[in-house]
Scaffold this motif. Structure first.
Motif, PDB file in Angstrom:
ATOM      1  N   ALA A 190      35.202 -37.349 -19.866  1.00 53.92           N
ATOM      2  CA  ALA A 190      35.980 -36.122 -19.955  1.00 53.92           C
ATOM      3  C   ALA A 190      35.135 -34.902 -19.638  1.00 53.92           C
ATOM      4  O   ALA A 190      33.902 -34.940 -19.624  1.00 53.92           O
ATOM      5  N   GLN A 191      35.873 -33.823 -19.406  1.00 52.70           N
ATOM      6  CA  GLN A 191      35.285 -32.492 -19.288  1.00 52.70           C
ATOM      7  C   GLN A 191      36.002 -31.587 -20.281  1.00 52.70           C
ATOM      8  O   GLN A 191      37.228 -31.480 -20.257  1.00 52.70           O
ATOM      9  N   SER A 192      35.249 -30.980 -21.194  1.00 50.25           N
ATOM     10  CA  SER A 192      35.864 -30.071 -22.159  1.00 50.25           C
ATOM     11  C   SER A 192      36.097 -28.706 -21.512  1.00 50.25           C
ATOM     12  O   SER A 192      35.637 -28.435 -20.400  1.00 50.25           O
ATOM     13  N   HIS A 193      36.819 -27.841 -22.212  1.00 50.96           N
ATOM     14  CA  HIS A 193      37.187 -26.548 -21.629  1.00 50.96           C
ATOM     15  C   HIS A 193      35.989 -25.669 -21.305  1.00 50.96           C
ATOM     16  O   HIS A 193      36.091 -24.754 -20.487  1.00 50.96           O
ATOM     17  N   ASP A 194      34.833 -25.942 -21.946  1.00 50.71           N
ATOM     18  CA  ASP A 194      33.637 -25.181 -21.597  1.00 50.71           C
ATOM     19  C   ASP A 194      32.915 -25.784 -20.393  1.00 50.71           C
ATOM     20  O   ASP A 194      31.788 -25.413 -20.077  1.00 50.71           O
TER      21      ASP A 194
END
Length: 494
Positions: A190-194
């Motif tokens: 995944a890639q988080s919002h940051d």
């Protein structure tokens, strides 16, 4: 080593599903002569019948048969709306190409059936994959989808089982599923919002209803302050009493001799606390020190072995320069490798079944190497296994020249092992990859027509690469800057 079986699945397919399958098979048949005329077509590696192959998917042993699914674009040698292709093998050596497993034919995967995994439960095989959806403005949606099979031949999409949780961008993909005690678990890249990479854990008691537990590794989760903007293809498994997380981080900056490829693939070792949803682990280590290795996936077989296969390629890195695209195909899989955890380090060994490939062999004992490169009788060719054993502590630089196109070099002063090759982009530039190595004891080399896989010191370090020598360049030679003694075995591979 690879044959084709076009037995069609019996399940009811949508019109679009049937249409896509028909078009894919038409493309295979249309380009078959062009593909098979390529002198760089590999002899004993898994390849696409046409088009582009990338990540290994759904690697599992089911009912005594190994199943290896893969990301496939049958229509071009570029990335696009991916299918799942399907190979099977009874011995990890001889592979048969089966019917297409998944097509991008539903609302939740119309722009690609992206990577995923397989698990057996109650006698059935279940696949989990990421459905990729894009709108006219290229905005992405992502769904985790379950597929059921009662026989490993016919597959039915059961629909979306995980929607995108809060806190992540739509770069949320590549589910790997396993069972631990009474629960099933799913780990997702995944890639988080940051815009930092994460490995995210979910839990289920029935494979259909999943609870999001949160990120167990990634930036600001454990020791990493920042470690790339996206983690792909996570795989969490136990090895020798510890929990190993394999993943492919994107966005790492080069660090000395390491992280020199566009994207990396490697692992951390630690222990997962499933109750508190925490993973305490050590530093990241690259799995392969070569040029082309990415998105590996593992499975445990009925012998208790943890076996890994990787993509013998890299996304987005000079893919338009490979000579094979003229013949309408690109990329392959690595050899299957057995993993062992020794003193906290993952070792990789070619599975023992690969010895079935051995044909005529030679052995040269106590060969005295010197500054003049020497060839040895029977140690030549483009489809070959070579095993070099040092007889004494190496004190002088040793070089193995391969097909006038690549070199393996060990420098005992700098404690560095190097693979260099002539770039396939311009045919002139020499490219290099290194690893630190305290002492050289053995080098085991698997040569195929356009690939090389090198296993050092019983799998302590591994280098993988594509190479494209002239088809007539088959010579192998050995040299040292001072006197060194080695024993060299070689086998022609069938």
């Amino acid at each position: 080593m690879v044959s084709r079986n076009e037995t069609k699945g019996a399940r009811i397919m949508s019109d679009l599903d049937q249409q896509l399958r028909k078009q894919a098979y038409e493309e295979v048949n249309k380009q078959k002569e062009v593909v098979e005329s390529d002198p760089y077509r590999l002899a004993y590696h898994v390849m696409p019948p046409v088009g582009l192959l990338n990540d290994p998917n759904g690697f599992i042993q089911y009912d005594g048969v190994y199943h290896l699914f893969y990301q496939w674009n049958p229509f071009k040698t570029e990335h696009g709306a991916k299918f799942w292709g399907h190979y099977t093998s009874k011995d990890l050596v001889h592979w048969e190409h089966q019917d297409i497993t998944l097509t991008p034919s539903d609302w939740f995967d119309k722009n690609g059936c992206y990577s995923g995994s397989a698990i057996e439960h109650d006698g059935k095989m279940y696949l989990f994959y990421t459905g990729n959806v894009k709108d006219e403005n290229n905005n992405r949606e992502t769904y985790q989808v379950m597929v059921e099979s009662k026989d490993g031949v016919h597959f039915e999409k059961k629909g979306v089982v995980v929607h995108l949780p809060e806190g992540y961008t739509p770069h949320f993909r590549d589910p790997k599923v396993w069972k631990h005690e009474e629960f099933f678990y799913m780990i997702i890249g995944a890639q988080s919002h940051d815009e930092t990479g994460k490995a995210v854990l979910l839990r289920s008691d029935d494979l259909e209803n999943w609870e999001h537990l949160g990120a167990i590794a990634g930036a600001h989760v454990g020791p990493f302050e920042d470690f790339g903007y996206m983690w792909e293809c996570p795989d969490l498994f136990e090895l020798n009493g510890q929990d190993v997380l394999v993943f492919s981080p994107q966005g790492l900056e080069p660090n000395g001799i390491y992280y020199q490829n566009l994207y990396q693939a490697g692992y951390v070792v630690g222990n997962v606390d499933y109750d508190s949803v925490q993973y305490k682990h050590g530093d990241f280590v690259e799995l392969d020190r070569g040029f082309e290795f990415y998105a590996p996936q593992t499975t445990e077989d009925d012998k208790g072995r943890r076996i890994m296969i990787g993509w013998l390629g890299l996304p987005e890195e000079r893919e338009d320069a490979h000579p094979t695209i003229e013949h309408k195909w690109i990329h392959a899989m690595t050899l299957p490798r057995e993993l062992k955890l020794i003193d906290g380090k993952v070792y990789q060994l070619p599975v023992e079944e690969l010895e079935q490939l051995r044909g005529e062999g030679v052995k040269h004992e106590a060969v005295e190497l010197g500054e003049k490169a020497q060839a040895l009788e029977g140690v030549e060719g483009d489809v070959l296994e070579i095993n070099v054993e040092t007889l004494e502590t190496v004190t002088n630089e040793i070089t193995i020249h391969i097909r006038n196109h690549a070199n393996l070099v060990y420098n005992p002063i700098d404690k560095l092992f190097k693979l260099d090759r002539i770039s396939y982009v311009d045919g002139e530039t020499v490219e290099e990859r290194f690893c630190h190595l305290q002492q050289l004891k053995s080098v085991r080399i698997f040569l195929d027509t356009s690939s090389i896989e090198v296993f050092i010191n019983g799998g302590e370090e591994v280098f993988t690469a594509r190479i494209y020598p002239d088809v007539n360049e088959n010579g192998i030679s050995f040299a040292a800057e001072g006197e060194e003694k080695v024993t060299i075995e070689a086998w022609k591979l069938k």
